[in-house]
Design an enzyme around this catalytic site. Sequence first.
Site, PDB file in Angstrom:
ATOM      1  N   GLU A 101      -2.519 -17.504  -1.277  1.00 54.93           N
ATOM      2  CA  GLU A 101      -2.040 -18.425  -0.237  1.00 54.93           C
ATOM      3  C   GLU A 101      -2.263 -17.829   1.152  1.00 54.93           C
ATOM      4  O   GLU A 101      -2.789 -18.476   2.032  1.00 54.93           O
ATOM      5  CB  GLU A 101      -0.541 -18.711  -0.426  1.00 54.93           C
ATOM      6  CG  GLU A 101      -0.206 -19.465  -1.704  1.00 54.93           C
ATOM      7  CD  GLU A 101      -0.542 -20.959  -1.608  1.00 54.93           C
ATOM      8  OE1 GLU A 101      -0.635 -21.480  -0.481  1.00 54.93           O
ATOM      9  OE2 GLU A 101      -0.710 -21.581  -2.659  1.00 54.93           O
ATOM     10  N   ARG A 143      -1.041  -4.932   7.664  1.00 53.69           N
ATOM     11  CA  ARG A 143      -0.328  -4.347   8.803  1.00 53.69           C
ATOM     12  C   ARG A 143      -0.409  -2.824   8.772  1.00 53.69           C
ATOM     13  O   ARG A 143      -0.437  -2.209   7.726  1.00 53.69           O
ATOM     14  CB  ARG A 143       1.126  -4.818   8.872  1.00 53.69           C
ATOM     15  CG  ARG A 143       2.067  -4.212   7.826  1.00 53.69           C
ATOM     16  CD  ARG A 143       2.913  -3.088   8.417  1.00 53.69           C
ATOM     17  NE  ARG A 143       3.758  -2.413   7.435  1.00 53.69           N
ATOM     18  CZ  ARG A 143       3.354  -1.376   6.701  1.00 53.69           C
ATOM     19  NH1 ARG A 143       2.131  -0.916   6.791  1.00 53.69           N
ATOM     20  NH2 ARG A 143       4.194  -0.786   5.862  1.00 53.69           N
ATOM     21  N   ARG A 157      11.807  10.780   9.534  1.00 57.34           N
ATOM     22  CA  ARG A 157      13.170  11.288   9.684  1.00 57.34           C
ATOM     23  C   ARG A 157      14.034  10.906   8.490  1.00 57.34           C
ATOM     24  O   ARG A 157      14.793  11.698   7.965  1.00 57.34           O
ATOM     25  CB  ARG A 157      13.815  10.728  10.955  1.00 57.34           C
ATOM     26  CG  ARG A 157      13.317  11.377  12.206  1.00 57.34           C
ATOM     27  CD  ARG A 157      13.746  10.563  13.440  1.00 57.34           C
ATOM     28  NE  ARG A 157      12.820  10.781  14.536  1.00 57.34           N
ATOM     29  CZ  ARG A 157      12.859  11.832  15.322  1.00 57.34           C
ATOM     30  NH1 ARG A 157      13.782  12.761  15.151  1.00 57.34           N
ATOM     31  NH2 ARG A 157      11.977  11.983  16.282  1.00 57.34           N
ATOM     32  N   ARG A 158      13.882   9.647   8.074  1.00 55.02           N
ATOM     33  CA  ARG A 158      14.696   9.128   6.964  1.00 55.02           C
ATOM     34  C   ARG A 158      14.452   9.919   5.681  1.00 55.02           C
ATOM     35  O   ARG A 158      15.386  10.206   4.942  1.00 55.02           O
ATOM     36  CB  ARG A 158      14.367   7.635   6.774  1.00 55.02           C
ATOM     37  CG  ARG A 158      15.229   6.881   5.805  1.00 55.02           C
ATOM     38  CD  ARG A 158      15.244   5.371   6.123  1.00 55.02           C
ATOM     39  NE  ARG A 158      13.919   4.784   6.270  1.00 55.02           N
ATOM     40  CZ  ARG A 158      13.137   4.419   5.259  1.00 55.02           C
ATOM     41  NH1 ARG A 158      13.540   4.568   4.027  1.00 55.02           N
ATOM     42  NH2 ARG A 158      11.955   3.892   5.494  1.00 55.02           N
ATOM     43  N   ASP A 182       2.664   4.400   2.841  1.00 55.32           N
ATOM     44  CA  ASP A 182       2.578   2.982   3.231  1.00 55.32           C
ATOM     45  C   ASP A 182       2.251   2.815   4.710  1.00 55.32           C
ATOM     46  O   ASP A 182       2.682   1.873   5.352  1.00 55.32           O
ATOM     47  CB  ASP A 182       3.876   2.240   2.875  1.00 55.32           C
ATOM     48  CG  ASP A 182       5.084   2.773   3.608  1.00 55.32           C
ATOM     49  OD1 ASP A 182       4.994   3.908   4.155  1.00 55.32           O
ATOM     50  OD2 ASP A 182       6.108   2.084   3.664  1.00 55.32           O
ATOM     51  N   LYS A 186      14.819  -5.691  -8.128  1.00 54.72           N
ATOM     52  CA  LYS A 186      15.811  -4.786  -7.556  1.00 54.72           C
ATOM     53  C   LYS A 186      17.195  -5.403  -7.718  1.00 54.72           C
ATOM     54  O   LYS A 186      17.323  -6.619  -7.893  1.00 54.72           O
ATOM     55  CB  LYS A 186      15.512  -4.557  -6.069  1.00 54.72           C
ATOM     56  CG  LYS A 186      14.361  -3.614  -5.833  1.00 54.72           C
ATOM     57  CD  LYS A 186      14.351  -3.160  -4.383  1.00 54.72           C
ATOM     58  CE  LYS A 186      13.381  -2.018  -4.169  1.00 54.72           C
ATOM     59  NZ  LYS A 186      13.380  -1.558  -2.771  1.00 54.72           N
ATOM     60  N   GLU A 196      -0.693   0.527   0.686  1.00 53.95           N
ATOM     61  CA  GLU A 196       0.346  -0.136  -0.103  1.00 53.95           C
ATOM     62  C   GLU A 196      -0.004  -1.624  -0.201  1.00 53.95           C
ATOM     63  O   GLU A 196      -0.207  -2.285   0.815  1.00 53.95           O
ATOM     64  CB  GLU A 196       1.718   0.021   0.549  1.00 53.95           C
ATOM     65  CG  GLU A 196       2.831  -0.619  -0.275  1.00 53.95           C
ATOM     66  CD  GLU A 196       4.182  -0.613   0.446  1.00 53.95           C
ATOM     67  OE1 GLU A 196       5.028   0.210   0.099  1.00 53.95           O
ATOM     68  OE2 GLU A 196       4.373  -1.453   1.359  1.00 53.95           O
ATOM     69  N   ALA A 223      12.301 -12.960   0.432  1.00 49.15           N
ATOM     70  CA  ALA A 223      12.260 -11.617   1.027  1.00 49.15           C
ATOM     71  C   ALA A 223      12.358 -11.676   2.551  1.00 49.15           C
ATOM     72  O   ALA A 223      12.991 -10.812   3.167  1.00 49.15           O
ATOM     73  CB  ALA A 223      10.987 -10.885   0.614  1.00 49.15           C
TER      74      ALA A 223
HETATM   75  P1  GTP Z   1      10.110   2.181   1.879  1.00 51.24           P
HETATM   76  O1  GTP Z   1      10.473   3.578   2.225  1.00 51.24           O
HETATM   77  O2  GTP Z   1      10.953   1.139   2.557  1.00 51.24           O
HETATM   78  O3  GTP Z   1       8.654   1.917   2.086  1.00 51.24           O
HETATM   79  O4  GTP Z   1      10.463   2.008   0.318  1.00 51.24           O
HETATM   80  P2  GTP Z   1       9.897   2.762  -0.960  1.00 51.24           P
HETATM   81  O5  GTP Z   1       8.961   3.841  -0.583  1.00 51.24           O
HETATM   82  O6  GTP Z   1      11.054   3.100  -1.854  1.00 51.24           O
HETATM   83  O7  GTP Z   1       9.017   1.649  -1.641  1.00 51.24           O
HETATM   84  P3  GTP Z   1       9.373   0.229  -2.215  1.00 51.24           P
HETATM   85  O8  GTP Z   1       8.186  -0.069  -3.068  1.00 51.24           O
HETATM   86  O9  GTP Z   1      10.710   0.133  -2.869  1.00 51.24           O
HETATM   87  O10 GTP Z   1       9.397  -0.712  -0.932  1.00 51.24           O
HETATM   88  C1  GTP Z   1       8.327  -0.789  -0.061  1.00 51.24           C
HETATM   89  C2  GTP Z   1       8.367  -2.033   0.803  1.00 51.24           C
HETATM   90  O11 GTP Z   1       8.680  -3.205   0.027  1.00 51.24           O
HETATM   91  C3  GTP Z   1       9.411  -2.064   1.899  1.00 51.24           C
HETATM   92  O12 GTP Z   1       8.974  -1.372   3.039  1.00 51.24           O
HETATM   93  C4  GTP Z   1       9.553  -3.586   2.153  1.00 51.24           C
HETATM   94  O13 GTP Z   1       8.445  -4.082   2.882  1.00 51.24           O
HETATM   95  C5  GTP Z   1       9.460  -4.128   0.753  1.00 51.24           C
HETATM   96  N1  GTP Z   1      10.787  -4.174   0.127  1.00 51.24           N
HETATM   97  C6  GTP Z   1      11.277  -3.332  -0.802  1.00 51.24           C
HETATM   98  N2  GTP Z   1      12.527  -3.650  -1.153  1.00 51.24           N
HETATM   99  C7  GTP Z   1      12.863  -4.741  -0.430  1.00 51.24           C
HETATM  100  C8  GTP Z   1      14.044  -5.557  -0.350  1.00 51.24           C
HETATM  101  O14 GTP Z   1      15.042  -5.327  -1.005  1.00 51.24           O
HETATM  102  N3  GTP Z   1      13.994  -6.609   0.510  1.00 51.24           N
HETATM  103  C9  GTP Z   1      12.905  -6.906   1.261  1.00 51.24           C
HETATM  104  N4  GTP Z   1      12.965  -7.973   2.069  1.00 51.24           N
HETATM  105  N5  GTP Z   1      11.777  -6.159   1.209  1.00 51.24           N
HETATM  106  C10 GTP Z   1      11.756  -5.090   0.390  1.00 51.24           C
HETATM  107 MG    MG Z   2       7.542   0.685   3.447  1.00 54.85          MG
END
Ligand code: GTP
Ligand code: MG
Length: 235
Positions: free
Chosen positions: A74, A79, A91-92, A108, A148, A175, A187
């Site tokens: 679609e 990004r 930092r996180r 990512d 999740k 990613e 989302a």
């Molecule tokens: P990040 O450190 O946030 O990149 O997460 P991660 O390394 O644990 O990877 P994960 O695959 O869980 O998530 C990567 C990306 O998926 C996030 O940066 C968001 O773009 C998206 N994402 C993951 N979980 C959620 C969620 O609960 N809600 C939303 N809206 N997006 C999510």
């Molecule tokens: Mg991410």
Amino acid sequence: MTVTTEQPDPGIVRWTPPGTGETATSVYDGTFREPGGGMTEFLLVYKFGLAEINTKVTILAEELAHKGRGNPIEHVLPRLKTPASISAKARRIDCPLTFEDLRSRIRDIAGIRIVCSFVSDVYTVAEMLTRQPDVHLVVTKDYIAEPKENGYRSLHLIVEIPVFLSDRVVPVPVEVQLRTVAMDFWASLEHKIYYKYDPDIPPALRDELVAAAEDAARLDQRMERLHREIHGPRR
Ligand code: GTP
Ligand code: MG
């Protein structure tokens, strides 16, 4: 290709006050530097890797549409992480602010979201992409098979793609997030709510979000069944 960035790239990132923890490749002098280049150079290969994957997705979409199978894609949203959000994530996750550490720990920096019509399309597109010989699948996280706790659903892949520079070949991680329109709808709203209440989403709202994600999943099933009844299974 249009690559969205979360904000304009200032080229150089100001991190922490100068003078702390300097090492050979450290960037604690207040700017993000390494021999021969800065943040812009660091990000360049990610931009190229993203362009490679974006081209592959565009080719798949156009070819499938041309074959008359119906385009399963679609829309697509590539990004690049901005320096500010790379810094925030570092930092996180307690990642030292060196290019080497950022490169290995933050996978990512380049990201592409592929929004598909149906759940089966998500897996079809993922399979078409990852079976290409130059695409190396590093990690799969299937939040569709196992959503999740908050209800989030999507298929996440980390893939590596070789980028051919003038004097070397660099494998670049990208990613790839694949989801349906319904998952994407959920989302984007959840993202807004999360940021509004971060980190304390009221429990009632949390429960309702989980229920809404289940509604979206049921809608996905229903739309896919309807599509099958009308058109038969995708060939
Ligand atoms: P990040 O450190 O946030 O990149 O997460 P991660 O390394 O644990 O990877 P994960 O695959 O869980 O998530 C990567 C990306 O998926 C996030 O940066 C968001 O773009 C998206 N994402 C993951 N979980 C959620 C969620 O609960 N809600 C939303 N809206 N997006 C999510
Ligand atoms: Mg991410």
